[in-house]
Scaffold this motif. Structure first.
Motif, short mmCIF file in Angstrom:
data_model
loop_
_atom_site.label_atom_id
_atom_site.label_comp_id
_atom_site.label_asym_id
_atom_site.label_seq_id
_atom_site.Cartn_x
_atom_site.Cartn_y
_atom_site.Cartn_z
N ILE A 6 0.87 -1.18 0.00
CA ILE A 6 0.00 0.00 0.00
C ILE A 6 0.90 1.23 0.00
N LYS A 7 0.56 2.23 -0.77
CA LYS A 7 1.38 3.45 -0.76
C LYS A 7 1.10 4.23 0.52
N ALA A 8 2.14 4.87 1.03
CA ALA A 8 1.98 5.69 2.24
C ALA A 8 2.30 7.14 1.90
N VAL A 9 1.54 8.04 2.49
CA VAL A 9 1.74 9.47 2.28
C VAL A 9 2.02 10.12 3.64
N ILE A 10 3.10 10.88 3.70
CA ILE A 10 3.45 11.55 4.96
C ILE A 10 3.50 13.06 4.72
N PRO A 11 2.48 13.78 5.21
CA PRO A 11 2.52 15.23 5.06
C PRO A 11 3.59 15.79 6.00
N ALA A 12 4.53 16.55 5.44
CA ALA A 12 5.62 17.10 6.26
C ALA A 12 5.94 18.52 5.80
N ALA A 13 4.88 19.29 5.60
CA ALA A 13 5.09 20.63 5.06
C ALA A 13 4.67 21.72 6.05
N GLY A 14 4.40 21.29 7.30
CA GLY A 14 3.98 22.28 8.30
C GLY A 14 5.11 23.25 8.61
N GLY A 50 3.43 -2.83 5.66
CA GLY A 50 3.32 -3.37 4.30
C GLY A 50 3.49 -2.36 3.19
N SER A 51 4.08 -1.21 3.50
CA SER A 51 4.29 -0.22 2.45
C SER A 51 5.74 -0.23 2.00
N ASP A 52 5.96 -0.17 0.68
CA ASP A 52 7.34 -0.05 0.22
C ASP A 52 7.50 1.19 -0.66
N ASP A 53 6.48 2.03 -0.63
CA ASP A 53 6.47 3.25 -1.45
C ASP A 53 5.90 4.37 -0.61
N VAL A 54 6.75 5.36 -0.31
CA VAL A 54 6.36 6.42 0.60
C VAL A 54 6.49 7.77 -0.12
N LEU A 55 5.44 8.55 -0.05
CA LEU A 55 5.50 9.90 -0.63
C LEU A 55 5.47 10.91 0.52
N VAL A 56 6.49 11.76 0.56
CA VAL A 56 6.54 12.79 1.60
C VAL A 56 6.14 14.12 0.95
N VAL A 57 5.12 14.77 1.51
CA VAL A 57 4.68 16.06 0.98
C VAL A 57 5.45 17.13 1.75
N VAL A 58 6.33 17.82 1.04
CA VAL A 58 7.28 18.71 1.73
C VAL A 58 6.99 20.19 1.49
N GLY A 59 7.51 21.00 2.39
CA GLY A 59 7.40 22.44 2.24
C GLY A 59 8.79 23.02 2.06
N ARG A 60 9.02 24.15 2.72
CA ARG A 60 10.38 24.70 2.65
C ARG A 60 11.31 23.74 3.41
N ALA A 94 18.15 4.24 6.83
CA ALA A 94 17.08 5.08 6.29
C ALA A 94 17.01 5.00 4.77
N SER A 95 18.16 4.85 4.12
CA SER A 95 18.14 4.84 2.66
C SER A 95 17.68 3.49 2.10
N ARG A 96 17.63 2.49 2.97
CA ARG A 96 17.23 1.15 2.50
C ARG A 96 15.76 0.83 2.77
N LEU A 97 15.10 1.69 3.54
CA LEU A 97 13.77 1.36 4.04
C LEU A 97 12.72 1.12 2.96
N ALA A 98 12.62 2.06 2.05
CA ALA A 98 11.53 2.03 1.06
C ALA A 98 11.91 2.97 -0.08
N ASP A 99 11.09 2.98 -1.13
CA ASP A 99 11.24 4.03 -2.15
C ASP A 99 10.61 5.27 -1.57
N VAL A 100 11.39 6.30 -1.32
CA VAL A 100 10.83 7.51 -0.73
C VAL A 100 10.80 8.61 -1.81
N HIS A 101 9.62 9.12 -2.06
CA HIS A 101 9.42 10.15 -3.08
C HIS A 101 9.03 11.45 -2.39
#
Ligand code: G1P
Length: 296
Positions: A6-14, A50-60, A94-101
């Motif tokens: 399952i894809k995971a999304v992590i909002p990190a733009a606060g 069970g996620s191997d694809d993580v999208l981080v929503v970034v700000g500054r 950290a670099s081996r965990l998942a595909d981080v986008h």
């Protein structure tokens, strides 16, 4: 058993204003909890569920986050030459965990808007959202249970936790009905950050969601709500109000250990609690905490 990813999304733009000046040049998700940035715990949790694809929503200040999940060959080389395998492992983990986008949020228009920025990456699939301010103890189960409930009942699933009524104004709050399962409730409606007197329950929305792709169309239409921001809670409320859109909204009630790293005092407490549990730091810290308690 094979699990579909399952894809995971992590909002990190606060803006992380509660932690200024530490967050002047660094996202709050990079603040260390003991010796790991908060976001690494969250990515590890997503991977464990069970996620191997993580999208981080970034700000500054995106770079610190991107660098953390990247290789750092010079440091790796130096540690390898020294034969320091334990530190090398820490650097590479950290670099081996998942595909981080990464995707930029652009204007900081709220959590709902951040989730909407994931639309292209997620596509037409159910996905998980994890907020970095809430750390869930790796020994306790939450996200994988939510994914299971979502799959078996074709539902949108949110994580709920009982909080002291005096704290409910800091959270989304759910009015619920019981179901046949002890840890699952049906969400009747949701209110974002109600005053204690207006709260329909003491069940707070904590930062884990399993969302169906229909949420994106709803978010597109969601007007700014509390604080002038596009609220994820408001889009979920629209789903709960009309099951025709995407089926039911269910809540998994979490009774395990959660650490709030979004508030300064709770952040300090989280560091102490997690360090006390560690073999390398716990015994000495515990002795010191006892000594300190006698002095206070
Ligand atoms: C967000 C959500 C809120 C939820 C909380 C959990 O608020 O809007 O519904 O209860 O996360 O941490 P924030 O803390 O980002 O203001």
């Amino acid at each position: 058993m094979t699990r579909t990813s399952i894809k995971a999304v992590i909002p990190a733009a606060g803006l992380g204003t509660r932690f200024l000046p530490a967050t002047k040049a660094m996202p709050k998700e990079m603040l260390p909890v003991v010796d790991k940035p908060a976001i690494q715990y969250v990515v590890e949790e997503a991977v464990a569920a069970g996620s191997d694809d993580v999208l981080v929503v970034v700000g500054r200040n995106k770079n610190a986050l991107a660098n953390h999940f990247d290789r750092v060959t010079e440091l790796e080389h130096t540690l390898a030459q020294k034969g320091d395998d334990s530190k090398l492992e820490k650097v590479m983990a950290a670099s081996r965990l998942a595909d981080v986008h990464f995707v930029r949020q652009g204007d900081p228009l709220g959590l709902g808007h951040a989730v909407l920025r994931a639309r292209k990456h997620v596509g037409n699939e159910t996905f998980a959202v994890l907020l970095g301010d809430d750390l869930i103890d790796a020994r306790d189960v939450l996200l994988s249970r939510m994914i299971e409930v979502s799959r078996t009942q074709s539902a949108t699933v949110i994580a709920l936790m009982e909080v002291d009524p005096s704290h409910i104004h800091m959270y989304g709050c759910a009015a619920v009905d019981a179901t046949g399962e002890d840890d699952v409730v049906k969400v009747k409606y949701l209110v974002e950050k109600p005053a204690a007197a207006d709260a329909p329950s003491n069940l707070a929305v904590i930062g884990r969601y399993v969302l169906k792709p229909e949420i994106f169309d709803v978010l597109e239409k969601t007007e700014p709500g509390k604080g002038g921001e596009i609220q994820l809670t408001d889009a979920l409320e629209a789903l709960a109000a009309d099951e025709e859109i995407a089926g039911p909204v269910l809540g998994v009630v979490f009774r395990g250990r959660r650490y709030d790293t979004g508030d300064r005092l709770d952040y300090i407490k989280s560091n102490v609690l997690l360090a006390l549990d560690r073999d390398d730091l716990g015994p000495d810290l515990s002795a010191w905490v006892k000594e300190l308690a006698e002095r206070l």
